[in-house]
Design a protein around this motif. Structure first.
Motif, PDB file in Angstrom:
ATOM      1  N   ILE A  21       6.117   0.498   2.277  1.00  0.00           N
ATOM      2  CA  ILE A  21       7.211   1.437   2.544  1.00  0.00           C
ATOM      3  C   ILE A  21       7.667   2.004   1.201  1.00  0.00           C
ATOM      4  N   ASN A  22       7.852   3.305   1.166  1.00  0.00           N
ATOM      5  CA  ASN A  22       8.154   3.978  -0.096  1.00  0.00           C
ATOM      6  C   ASN A  22       9.539   4.600  -0.098  1.00  0.00           C
ATOM      7  N   CYS A  23      10.165   4.595  -1.271  1.00  0.00           N
ATOM      8  CA  CYS A  23      11.456   5.245  -1.444  1.00  0.00           C
ATOM      9  C   CYS A  23      11.488   6.006  -2.761  1.00  0.00           C
ATOM     10  N   ALA A  24      12.242   7.098  -2.772  1.00  0.00           N
ATOM     11  CA  ALA A  24      12.388   7.910  -3.969  1.00  0.00           C
ATOM     12  C   ALA A  24      13.852   8.269  -4.153  1.00  0.00           C
ATOM     13  N   TYR A  25      14.262   8.410  -5.404  1.00  0.00           N
ATOM     14  CA  TYR A  25      15.650   8.731  -5.693  1.00  0.00           C
ATOM     15  C   TYR A  25      15.726   9.761  -6.797  1.00  0.00           C
ATOM     16  N   SER A  65       7.612  -2.841  -5.999  1.00  0.00           N
ATOM     17  CA  SER A  65       7.043  -2.166  -7.162  1.00  0.00           C
ATOM     18  C   SER A  65       7.990  -1.037  -7.552  1.00  0.00           C
ATOM     19  N   PHE A  66       8.273  -0.951  -8.863  1.00  0.00           N
ATOM     20  CA  PHE A  66       9.272   0.020  -9.330  1.00  0.00           C
ATOM     21  C   PHE A  66       8.660   0.900 -10.405  1.00  0.00           C
ATOM     22  N   ASN A  67       8.755   2.212 -10.225  1.00  0.00           N
ATOM     23  CA  ASN A  67       8.244   3.187 -11.198  1.00  0.00           C
ATOM     24  C   ASN A  67       9.414   4.026 -11.668  1.00  0.00           C
ATOM     25  N   ALA A  70       8.784   7.861 -12.404  1.00  0.00           N
ATOM     26  CA  ALA A  70       8.598   8.656 -11.192  1.00  0.00           C
ATOM     27  C   ALA A  70       9.802   8.593 -10.270  1.00  0.00           C
ATOM     28  N   LYS A  71      10.750   7.726 -10.592  1.00  0.00           N
ATOM     29  CA  LYS A  71      11.935   7.504  -9.764  1.00  0.00           C
ATOM     30  C   LYS A  71      11.536   7.146  -8.337  1.00  0.00           C
ATOM     31  N   GLN A  72      10.629   6.169  -8.254  1.00  0.00           N
ATOM     32  CA  GLN A  72      10.148   5.711  -6.955  1.00  0.00           C
ATOM     33  C   GLN A  72      10.082   4.189  -6.945  1.00  0.00           C
ATOM     34  N   PHE A  73      10.280   3.616  -5.776  1.00  0.00           N
ATOM     35  CA  PHE A  73      10.077   2.191  -5.620  1.00  0.00           C
ATOM     36  C   PHE A  73       9.560   1.929  -4.214  1.00  0.00           C
ATOM     37  N   SER A  74       8.837   0.841  -4.074  1.00  0.00           N
ATOM     38  CA  SER A  74       8.201   0.578  -2.794  1.00  0.00           C
ATOM     39  C   SER A  74       8.240  -0.911  -2.471  1.00  0.00           C
ATOM     40  N   LEU A  75       8.180  -1.184  -1.186  1.00  0.00           N
ATOM     41  CA  LEU A  75       8.115  -2.553  -0.676  1.00  0.00           C
ATOM     42  C   LEU A  75       6.720  -2.785  -0.107  1.00  0.00           C
ATOM     43  N   HIS A  76       6.093  -3.856  -0.567  1.00  0.00           N
ATOM     44  CA  HIS A  76       4.792  -4.253  -0.039  1.00  0.00           C
ATOM     45  C   HIS A  76       4.964  -5.585   0.684  1.00  0.00           C
ATOM     46  N   ILE A  77       4.487  -5.648   1.904  1.00  0.00           N
ATOM     47  CA  ILE A  77       4.488  -6.900   2.656  1.00  0.00           C
ATOM     48  C   ILE A  77       3.042  -7.314   2.848  1.00  0.00           C
ATOM     49  N   MET A  78       2.657  -8.369   2.157  1.00  0.00           N
ATOM     50  CA  MET A  78       1.281  -8.867   2.237  1.00  0.00           C
ATOM     51  C   MET A  78       1.137  -9.756   3.473  1.00  0.00           C
ATOM     52  N   ASP A  79      -0.086  -9.811   4.001  1.00  0.00           N
ATOM     53  CA  ASP A  79      -0.363 -10.686   5.150  1.00  0.00           C
ATOM     54  C   ASP A  79       0.732 -10.513   6.219  1.00  0.00           C
ATOM     55  N   SER A  80       0.954  -9.282   6.637  1.00  0.00           N
ATOM     56  CA  SER A  80       2.034  -8.981   7.588  1.00  0.00           C
ATOM     57  C   SER A  80       1.893  -9.799   8.872  1.00  0.00           C
ATOM     58  N   GLN A  81       3.025 -10.273   9.362  1.00  0.00           N
ATOM     59  CA  GLN A  81       3.080 -11.117  10.554  1.00  0.00           C
ATOM     60  C   GLN A  81       3.933 -10.460  11.645  1.00  0.00           C
ATOM     61  N   PRO A  82       3.676 -10.799  12.906  1.00  0.00           N
ATOM     62  CA  PRO A  82       4.511 -10.235  13.983  1.00  0.00           C
ATOM     63  C   PRO A  82       6.007 -10.482  13.766  1.00  0.00           C
TER      64      PRO A  82
END
Lengths: 110, 114
Positions: A21-25, A65-67, A70-82
């Motif tokens: 999921i990505n976000c920008a500010y 992850s924060f850049n 680029a003024k962007q940050f994202s959430l990574h969910i590894m091995d996603s579960q129900p």
């Protein structure tokens, strides 16, 4: 300037996959970037947060992850579960207020 | 454990009624917030309060007012309810001096204005 733009609006992932999921500010004064997780019928709860002086923060299967340039940050969910199926909000703050993104509804199928 | 309690989970009111939404926190937090949550719009700040009897407008204060007579209680008031105020309302609290600690949310009040 006060907005936080979040994408995608919805996300469907297979169990074991990676959810991103990505976000920008725009406002460079923001100094705190939390992610909140919300299950149906519940209020949002803090999942993980980062300050702009680091580029990555990991807690279990969840990574921000924060850049800064680029003024962007994202959430990574590894091995996603129900059980990760929920709505996720990014947010940003530089005072005692939080500016929230519009939310991403994540569905993880077995 | 931290607890923010909203008095009603579901509420149905009629257009023109005066509506009170109540929120209580047990963490001795100075800061309290009211948000509304709508699909595709995220959480939008209505009002917040840094101390007893203090209040500040958020991003969408029109049609709302608030009251904070005691530190633990923050009330949201719809002066004359309208159908466009049908929404999920969330209360949150945040301690001063807790460097970037999480806001603690209640479970929300789903308000329907008929």
């Amino acid at each position: 300037q006060q907005q936080v733009k979040q994408s995608p609006q919805s996300l469907i992932v297979q169990k074991g996959g990676i959810s991103i999921i990505n976000c920008a500010y725009e406002n460079t004064a923001f100094d705190y970037f939390p992610w909140y997780q919300q299950f149906p019928g519940k209020g949002p709860a803090l999942l993980i947060a980062i300050r702009p002086d680091v580029s990555e923060k990991k807690e279990g299967r969840f990574t921000i992850s924060f850049n800064k340039s680029a003024k962007q940050f994202s959430l990574h969910i590894m091995d996603s579960q129900p059980g990760d199926s929920a709505t996720y909000f990014c947010a940003a703050s530089y005072t005692d207020k939080l500016i929230f993104g519009t939310g991403t509804r994540l569905q993880v199928f077995p | 454990d931290v607890k923010v309690t909203q008095s009603s989970r579901y509420l149905v009111k009629r257009t023109g009624e005066k509506v009170f939404l109540e929120c209580v926190q047990d963490m001795d937090h100075e800061n309290m917030f009211w948000y509304r949550q709508d699909p595709g719009l995220g959480l939008r700040l209505i009002y917040f309060s840094y101390d007893v009897k203090m209040k500040e407008k958020g991003d969408i204060p029109e049609g709302y007012s608030v009251s904070r007579e005691k530190k633990e209680r923050f009330s949201l008031i719809l002066e004359s309810a309208s159908t466009n105020q049908t929404s999920m309302y969330l209360c949150a609290s945040w301690g001063t001096g807790e460097v970037r600690q999480p806001q603690h949310f209640g479970d929300g009040t789903r308000l329907s204005i008929l």
